[in-house]
Design a protein around this motif. Structure first.
Motif, PDB file in Angstrom:
ATOM      1  N   GLY A   1       9.239 -78.709  63.426  1.00 58.96           N
ATOM      2  CA  GLY A   1       8.809 -77.577  64.214  1.00 58.96           C
ATOM      3  C   GLY A   1       8.357 -76.032  64.142  1.00 58.96           C
ATOM      4  N   ASP A   2       9.616 -75.739  63.480  1.00 54.95           N
ATOM      5  CA  ASP A   2      10.582 -74.588  63.531  1.00 54.95           C
ATOM      6  C   ASP A   2       9.961 -74.110  62.227  1.00 54.95           C
ATOM      7  OD1 ASP A   2      12.263 -74.491  65.252  1.00 54.95           O
ATOM      8  OD2 ASP A   2      13.280 -74.782  64.553  1.00 54.95           O
ATOM      9  N   ILE A   3       9.508 -74.826  61.168  1.00 55.68           N
ATOM     10  CA  ILE A   3       9.010 -74.624  59.756  1.00 55.68           C
ATOM     11  C   ILE A   3       7.695 -74.451  60.224  1.00 55.68           C
ATOM     12  CG2 ILE A   3       8.444 -75.020  57.554  1.00 55.68           C
ATOM     13  CD1 ILE A   3      11.284 -77.210  57.459  1.00 55.68           C
ATOM     14  N   ALA A   4       6.547 -75.254  60.592  1.00 58.22           N
ATOM     15  CA  ALA A   4       5.424 -75.405  61.281  1.00 58.22           C
ATOM     16  C   ALA A   4       4.560 -73.673  61.461  1.00 58.22           C
ATOM     17  CB  ALA A   4       5.490 -76.268  61.974  1.00 58.22           C
ATOM     18  N   ALA A   5       6.379 -73.361  62.827  1.00 62.03           N
ATOM     19  CA  ALA A   5       5.953 -72.554  63.351  1.00 62.03           C
ATOM     20  C   ALA A   5       6.241 -70.899  62.417  1.00 62.03           C
ATOM     21  CB  ALA A   5       6.138 -72.260  64.725  1.00 62.03           C
ATOM     22  N   ASP A   6       7.131 -71.153  62.125  1.00 64.20           N
ATOM     23  CA  ASP A   6       6.857 -69.875  61.290  1.00 64.20           C
ATOM     24  C   ASP A   6       5.035 -69.533  60.368  1.00 64.20           C
ATOM     25  OD1 ASP A   6       9.226 -69.447  62.050  1.00 64.20           O
ATOM     26  OD2 ASP A   6      10.359 -70.271  60.109  1.00 64.20           O
TER      27      ASP A   6
ATOM     28  N   GLN B   1      -4.784 -78.145  60.580  1.00 66.72           N
ATOM     29  CA  GLN B   1      -3.576 -79.060  60.635  1.00 66.72           C
ATOM     30  C   GLN B   1      -2.413 -79.612  59.044  1.00 66.72           C
ATOM     31  OE1 GLN B   1      -2.807 -82.436  63.581  1.00 66.72           O
ATOM     32  NE2 GLN B   1      -3.184 -83.779  62.476  1.00 66.72           N
ATOM     33  N   GLU B   2      -3.606 -80.130  58.791  1.00 64.70           N
ATOM     34  CA  GLU B   2      -3.123 -81.073  57.696  1.00 64.70           C
ATOM     35  C   GLU B   2      -2.144 -79.574  56.689  1.00 64.70           C
ATOM     36  OE1 GLU B   2      -2.387 -83.682  55.366  1.00 64.70           O
ATOM     37  OE2 GLU B   2      -3.707 -83.857  57.157  1.00 64.70           O
ATOM     38  N   LEU B   3      -2.587 -78.230  56.468  1.00 73.27           N
ATOM     39  CA  LEU B   3      -2.612 -77.262  55.060  1.00 73.27           C
ATOM     40  C   LEU B   3      -0.749 -77.277  56.440  1.00 73.27           C
ATOM     41  CD1 LEU B   3      -5.198 -74.490  55.342  1.00 73.27           C
ATOM     42  CD2 LEU B   3      -4.318 -76.396  53.522  1.00 73.27           C
ATOM     43  N   THR B   4      -0.558 -77.196  57.712  1.00 75.18           N
ATOM     44  CA  THR B   4       0.303 -77.355  58.097  1.00 75.18           C
ATOM     45  C   THR B   4       1.428 -77.801  57.700  1.00 75.18           C
ATOM     46  OG1 THR B   4      -0.776 -75.861  59.545  1.00 75.18           O
ATOM     47  CG2 THR B   4       1.875 -76.532  60.415  1.00 75.18           C
ATOM     48  N   ARG B   5       0.820 -79.293  58.176  1.00 80.51           N
ATOM     49  CA  ARG B   5       1.697 -80.777  57.394  1.00 80.51           C
ATOM     50  C   ARG B   5       2.565 -80.179  56.384  1.00 80.51           C
ATOM     51  NH1 ARG B   5      -1.467 -85.516  60.253  1.00 80.51           N
ATOM     52  NH2 ARG B   5      -0.990 -85.531  61.705  1.00 80.51           N
ATOM     53  N   LEU B   6       1.279 -79.542  54.903  1.00 80.73           N
ATOM     54  CA  LEU B   6       1.559 -80.000  54.013  1.00 80.73           C
ATOM     55  C   LEU B   6       3.389 -78.902  53.515  1.00 80.73           C
ATOM     56  CD1 LEU B   6      -1.642 -79.869  51.876  1.00 80.73           C
ATOM     57  CD2 LEU B   6       0.063 -81.675  51.292  1.00 80.73           C
ATOM     58  N   ALA B   7       3.169 -77.754  54.181  1.00 80.62           N
ATOM     59  CA  ALA B   7       3.524 -76.271  54.468  1.00 80.62           C
ATOM     60  C   ALA B   7       5.001 -77.175  54.705  1.00 80.62           C
ATOM     61  CB  ALA B   7       3.239 -75.156  55.009  1.00 80.62           C
ATOM     62  N   VAL B   8       5.292 -77.977  55.562  1.00 87.99           N
ATOM     63  CA  VAL B   8       6.350 -78.249  55.768  1.00 87.99           C
ATOM     64  C   VAL B   8       7.290 -79.630  55.622  1.00 87.99           C
ATOM     65  CG1 VAL B   8       7.350 -80.382  58.234  1.00 87.99           C
ATOM     66  CG2 VAL B   8       5.604 -78.602  58.471  1.00 87.99           C
TER      67      VAL B   8
ATOM     68  N   ARG C   1       7.578 -85.969  54.580  1.00 80.04           N
ATOM     69  CA  ARG C   1       6.361 -86.346  55.351  1.00 80.04           C
ATOM     70  C   ARG C   1       6.059 -85.909  56.467  1.00 80.04           C
ATOM     71  NH1 ARG C   1       3.145 -89.849  57.517  1.00 80.04           N
ATOM     72  NH2 ARG C   1       1.219 -89.654  56.509  1.00 80.04           N
ATOM     73  N   SER C   2       4.629 -84.940  57.004  1.00 81.40           N
ATOM     74  CA  SER C   2       5.274 -84.505  58.286  1.00 81.40           C
ATOM     75  C   SER C   2       3.986 -85.581  58.939  1.00 81.40           C
ATOM     76  CB  SER C   2       4.645 -83.118  58.284  1.00 81.40           C
ATOM     77  OG  SER C   2       4.523 -82.557  59.650  1.00 81.40           O
ATOM     78  N   ARG C   3       4.004 -85.571  60.579  1.00 84.64           N
ATOM     79  CA  ARG C   3       3.208 -86.016  61.318  1.00 84.64           C
ATOM     80  C   ARG C   3       2.366 -85.366  62.544  1.00 84.64           C
ATOM     81  NH1 ARG C   3       5.409 -90.441  64.586  1.00 84.64           N
ATOM     82  NH2 ARG C   3       3.126 -91.039  64.520  1.00 84.64           N
ATOM     83  N   LEU C   4       3.383 -83.949  62.091  1.00 89.60           N
ATOM     84  CA  LEU C   4       3.643 -82.662  63.431  1.00 89.60           C
ATOM     85  C   LEU C   4       1.891 -82.782  63.883  1.00 89.60           C
ATOM     86  CD1 LEU C   4       4.448 -79.895  63.331  1.00 89.60           C
ATOM     87  CD2 LEU C   4       2.234 -79.543  62.638  1.00 89.60           C
ATOM     88  N   MET C   5       1.763 -82.174  64.918  1.00 87.84           N
ATOM     89  CA  MET C   5      -0.035 -82.085  65.522  1.00 87.84           C
ATOM     90  C   MET C   5       0.549 -81.006  66.093  1.00 87.84           C
ATOM     91  SD  MET C   5      -1.734 -84.315  68.469  1.00 87.84           S
ATOM     92  CE  MET C   5      -2.417 -85.836  67.102  1.00 87.84           C
ATOM     93  N   LEU C   6      -0.999 -80.465  65.560  1.00 85.13           N
ATOM     94  CA  LEU C   6      -1.775 -79.135  66.013  1.00 85.13           C
ATOM     95  C   LEU C   6      -2.286 -78.992  66.731  1.00 85.13           C
ATOM     96  CD1 LEU C   6      -1.136 -75.976  65.561  1.00 85.13           C
ATOM     97  CD2 LEU C   6      -2.505 -76.469  63.512  1.00 85.13           C
TER      98      LEU C   6
END
Length: 150
Positions: free
Chosen positions: A4-9, A58-65, A72-77
């Motif tokens: 979450g921190d990586i995604a937020a940054d 969301q996909e770009l954010t997952r790739l950044a994470v 691998r990220s399952r993050l939801m935006l």
């Protein structure tokens, strides 16, 4: 949660580049990081038509994470509450359509949907006794089909 921190940054940097205002909030649901951006006037542009831009971000954010963490990220935006509103609409659609199928006995094929949208519809249909749902077709034209259960 580091994810979450990586995604937020990453997303804060994106908002700065675009010169968009927005407040970021992080949550975890069922072990999945959820990042929400709210509060800015321009945020609708980051959702796009039927959430297309949101899905891409969301996909770009997952790739950044993934690049930063190696996992691998399952993050939801969610942006401007679009997913929550969409979830409510799709739940109503799934429930209403399931009841129609139960009454008529006729199967119904819904328009193509994203994986997020299909899951919400499947969850809603699962709560109506006497009907089932399944996904058919190939992305991006994959559709939910609702029919009476055998």
């Amino acid at each position: 949660m580091r994810e979450g921190d990586i995604a937020a940054d990453y997303l804060e940097e994106l908002l700065d580049i675009l010169d968009y205002d927005g407040d970021l909030e992080m949550n975890v649901e069922a072990g999945r990081a959820i990042v929400s951006i709210d509060g800015g006037d321009d945020l609708e542009k980051l959702v796009g038509e039927r959430g297309a831009v949101l899905e891409a971000l969301q996909e770009l954010t997952r790739l950044a994470v993934q690049q930063a963490s190696g996992n691998r990220s399952r993050l939801m935006l969610d942006i401007a509450g679009w997913r929550k509103t969409r979830r409510d609409e799709l739940t109503a659609l799934g429930t209403r359509t399931a009841k129609e199928v139960l009454e008529s006995g006729e199967s119904v094929r819904l328009r193509p949907m994203t994986p997020f949208e299909r899951k919400v519809v499947h969850d809603a249909v699962a709560k109506v006794k006497g009907v089932v749902s399944e996904s058919e077709g190939e992305e991006p034209r994959r559709q939910v089909v609702i029919s009476r259960s055998a």
